[in-house]
Design an enzyme around this catalytic site. Structure first.
Site, PDB file in Angstrom:
ATOM      1  N   ASP A 162      76.237 106.197 -40.834  1.00 47.53           N
ATOM      2  CA  ASP A 162      76.171 107.310 -40.291  1.00 47.53           C
ATOM      3  C   ASP A 162      77.016 107.547 -38.872  1.00 47.53           C
ATOM      4  OD1 ASP A 162      73.679 108.042 -41.162  1.00 47.53           O
ATOM      5  OD2 ASP A 162      73.982 105.521 -41.057  1.00 47.53           O
ATOM      6  N   HIS A 190      68.556 104.944 -40.824  1.00 44.57           N
ATOM      7  CA  HIS A 190      69.933 105.333 -41.603  1.00 44.57           C
ATOM      8  C   HIS A 190      68.829 106.511 -41.881  1.00 44.57           C
ATOM      9  CE1 HIS A 190      72.498 106.539 -44.274  1.00 44.57           C
ATOM     10  NE2 HIS A 190      71.625 106.673 -45.645  1.00 44.57           N
TER      11      HIS A 190
HETATM   12  P1  NAX Z   1      73.437 104.425 -58.724  1.00 48.10           P
HETATM   13  O1  NAX Z   1      72.014 105.110 -59.035  1.00 48.10           O
HETATM   14  O2  NAX Z   1      74.192 105.028 -58.905  1.00 48.10           O
HETATM   15  O3  NAX Z   1      73.204 103.335 -58.978  1.00 48.10           O
HETATM   16  C1  NAX Z   1      71.886 102.407 -58.787  1.00 48.10           C
HETATM   17  C2  NAX Z   1      72.449 101.320 -59.229  1.00 48.10           C
HETATM   18  O4  NAX Z   1      71.534 100.335 -59.121  1.00 48.10           O
HETATM   19  C3  NAX Z   1      71.975 100.969 -61.109  1.00 48.10           C
HETATM   20  O5  NAX Z   1      73.660 100.820 -62.000  1.00 48.10           O
HETATM   21  C4  NAX Z   1      70.789 100.996 -61.461  1.00 48.10           C
HETATM   22  O6  NAX Z   1      70.656  99.945 -63.054  1.00 48.10           O
HETATM   23  C5  NAX Z   1      70.952  99.380 -60.533  1.00 48.10           C
HETATM   24  N1  NAX Z   1      69.429  98.713 -59.997  1.00 48.10           N
HETATM   25  C6  NAX Z   1      68.487  99.308 -59.825  1.00 48.10           C
HETATM   26  N2  NAX Z   1      68.255  97.900 -59.633  1.00 48.10           N
HETATM   27  C7  NAX Z   1      68.274  97.211 -58.839  1.00 48.10           C
HETATM   28  C8  NAX Z   1      68.281  96.013 -59.115  1.00 48.10           C
HETATM   29  N3  NAX Z   1      66.849  95.426 -59.080  1.00 48.10           N
HETATM   30  N4  NAX Z   1      68.621  95.131 -58.756  1.00 48.10           N
HETATM   31  C9  NAX Z   1      70.221  95.106 -59.407  1.00 48.10           C
HETATM   32  N5  NAX Z   1      70.646  96.498 -60.101  1.00 48.10           N
HETATM   33  C10 NAX Z   1      69.525  96.911 -59.862  1.00 48.10           C
HETATM   34  O7  NAX Z   1      73.010 104.943 -57.075  1.00 48.10           O
HETATM   35  P2  NAX Z   1      73.826 104.807 -55.705  1.00 48.10           P
HETATM   36  O8  NAX Z   1      74.706 106.303 -55.503  1.00 48.10           O
HETATM   37  O9  NAX Z   1      75.022 103.540 -56.277  1.00 48.10           O
HETATM   38  O10 NAX Z   1      73.205 104.691 -54.474  1.00 48.10           O
HETATM   39  C11 NAX Z   1      72.776 103.196 -54.492  1.00 48.10           C
HETATM   40  C12 NAX Z   1      71.704 102.954 -52.956  1.00 48.10           C
HETATM   41  O11 NAX Z   1      72.313 103.510 -51.816  1.00 48.10           O
HETATM   42  C13 NAX Z   1      70.869 104.259 -53.213  1.00 48.10           C
HETATM   43  O12 NAX Z   1      69.614 103.404 -53.598  1.00 48.10           O
HETATM   44  C14 NAX Z   1      71.327 104.918 -52.362  1.00 48.10           C
HETATM   45  O13 NAX Z   1      69.740 105.759 -51.768  1.00 48.10           O
HETATM   46  C15 NAX Z   1      71.419 104.108 -51.409  1.00 48.10           C
HETATM   47  N6  NAX Z   1      72.564 105.008 -50.473  1.00 48.10           N
HETATM   48  C16 NAX Z   1      72.826 104.464 -49.313  1.00 48.10           C
HETATM   49  C17 NAX Z   1      73.479 105.093 -47.903  1.00 48.10           C
HETATM   50  C18 NAX Z   1      73.960 104.022 -46.514  1.00 48.10           C
HETATM   51  O14 NAX Z   1      74.320 105.331 -46.061  1.00 48.10           O
HETATM   52  N7  NAX Z   1      72.753 103.426 -46.376  1.00 48.10           N
HETATM   53  C19 NAX Z   1      74.414 105.841 -48.444  1.00 48.10           C
HETATM   54  C20 NAX Z   1      74.763 106.359 -50.045  1.00 48.10           C
HETATM   55  C21 NAX Z   1      74.076 106.245 -50.597  1.00 48.10           C
HETATM   56  O15 NAX Z   1      72.108 107.233 -50.838  1.00 48.10           O
END
Ligand code: NAX
Length: 330
Positions: A162, A190
């Site tokens: 942000d 966020h």
């Molecule tokens: P993806 O769905 O591409 O990847 C997530 C990965 O996490 C997958 O490989 C899944 O198997 C794994 N996973 C799920 N549960 C898990 C657990 N309990 N232990 C270990 N691994 C686990 O998501 P991606 O685009 O990489 O985004 C990841 C996260 O970042 C999401 O929650 C998303 O909302 C968040 N974000 C946060 C942002 C921020 O500014 N704070 C911005 C970007 C993003 O939206």
């Protein structure tokens, strides 16, 4: 040469992981002289994909990459970790209510917070990226506090994306380079309620608020653009922001570990008795100073009536999230 440090990354097979891991391994996060061991956590069904990412890491032949561990066990992933980047989270599925999302993530982050506190280095620095990141960080911290050992101040949520989004919008508005800006702040959660605040910012010494001098643009264009940027990227790309999120995680950890000569927005547990009246422990975006591997919230900034209302709104949202997970933390 320096001894390697251990960096745990969860959600390693995901799209943010695919940008993040290569930059950590190349030294962009902790310095070009700091070897790293990557400890990758993902779900059992993602282990094959993690192996593919590891093959690519190997094929980069990074001089600083001193080892890689892949696991579906948080106790293994966080063992002796110096840094933990908690990226993996439960995404909101079709028809899933907000409360369900908070509970599903609560289950993940109570387990991970406990595993970090039991296994990681006592001085571990933890950054939660997975959404809702402020509340997930709050949950991990609460679980870690029950165990003891680690520093409760070191459980952060990521507001840096942000912050960076706000800088680039200001650069476009003023025609000045991003590098000219200092002292940007983003307050709160966020989420679209975050309050990006350039009242204290300078650009080559000029006050940015005076430079912009456009309260209507601030309220009707700037804040909605920064607040809804994530949704705009999903709309354009068909996928949520990944490279920019990884970049922000690198920035947050880099500045925390190595220091910064500028203010840095971090989602950190509100200090007891802070001058902004944020209840202690709420993980909230604050302006911070980073020096010598530690950080400090910058207190005492003047909050005018407009800012007070914005800060209250984002705090109310976070308090609502906190209430929704309270039972899980008993
Ligand atoms: P993806 O769905 O591409 O990847 C997530 C990965 O996490 C997958 O490989 C899944 O198997 C794994 N996973 C799920 N549960 C898990 C657990 N309990 N232990 C270990 N691994 C686990 O998501 P991606 O685009 O990489 O985004 C990841 C996260 O970042 C999401 O929650 C998303 O909302 C968040 N974000 C946060 C942002 C921020 O500014 N704070 C911005 C970007 C993003 O939206």
């Amino acid at each position: 040469s320096k001894a390697p440090v251990r960096v745990a990354v969860t959600g390693a097979a995901g799209q943010i992981g695919y940008s993040l891991l290569f930059r950590i391994a190349s030294g962009e996060m902790l310095g070009k002289d700091q070897p790293v061991i990557l400890q990758l956590l993902d779900l059992p069904q993602a282990q094959k994909a993690v192996q593919g990412v590891i093959m690519e890491l190997e094929d980069c032949a990074f001089p600083l990459l001193a080892g890689v561990v892949a696991t579906d066990d948080p106790n293994v992933a966080f063992k002796d970790a110096d840094y933990c980047l908690l990226v993996g989270a439960r995404p909101r599925g079709p028809g899933m209510e907000r409360a369900d999302l908070l509970t599903a993530n609560g289950a993940i982050f109570t387990v991970q917070g406990k595993a970090i506190a039991e296994n990681a280095n006592e001085n571990v620095k933890v950054l939660v990226v997975g959404n809702p990141c402020n509340t997930n960080a709050y949950i991990a911290r609460a679980a870690a506090i029950k165990v003891g050992r680690t520093n409760p101040n070191n459980y952060h949520g990521m507001l840096r994306l942000d912050h960076n989004r706000a800088l680039s919008q200001l650069s476009a508005k003023t025609g000045r380079p991003v590098s000219s800006f200092k002292q940007m702040v983003v307050w709160g959660n966020h989420s679209p309620t975050m309050y990006a605040d350039y009242r204290f910012a300078t650009s080559n010494g000029d006050n940015v608020k005076a430079l912009v001098n456009d309260a209507v643009w601030n309220n009707d264009v700037f804040l909605p653009t920064v607040g809804k940027r994530g949704a705009a990227i999903i709309d354009a790309r068909g996928l949520s922001s990944a490279a920019s999120a990884a970049n922000a995680a690198i920035d947050h950890m880099h500045d925390w570990a190595l220091g910064s000569d500028d203010w840095v927005t971090m989602g950190v547990p509100a200090p007891a008795g802070n001058s902004y009246g944020i209840p202690e422990g709420v993980v909230f975006g604050f302006p911070c100073e980073c020096k010598g591997g530690s950080f400090k919230v910058i207190e005492g900034l003047e909050i005018d009536a407009y800012s007070k209302e914005k800060i209250q709104k984002t705090l109310d949202e976070l308090e609502g999230e906190r209430a929704a997970v309270a039972d899980m933390l008993k």
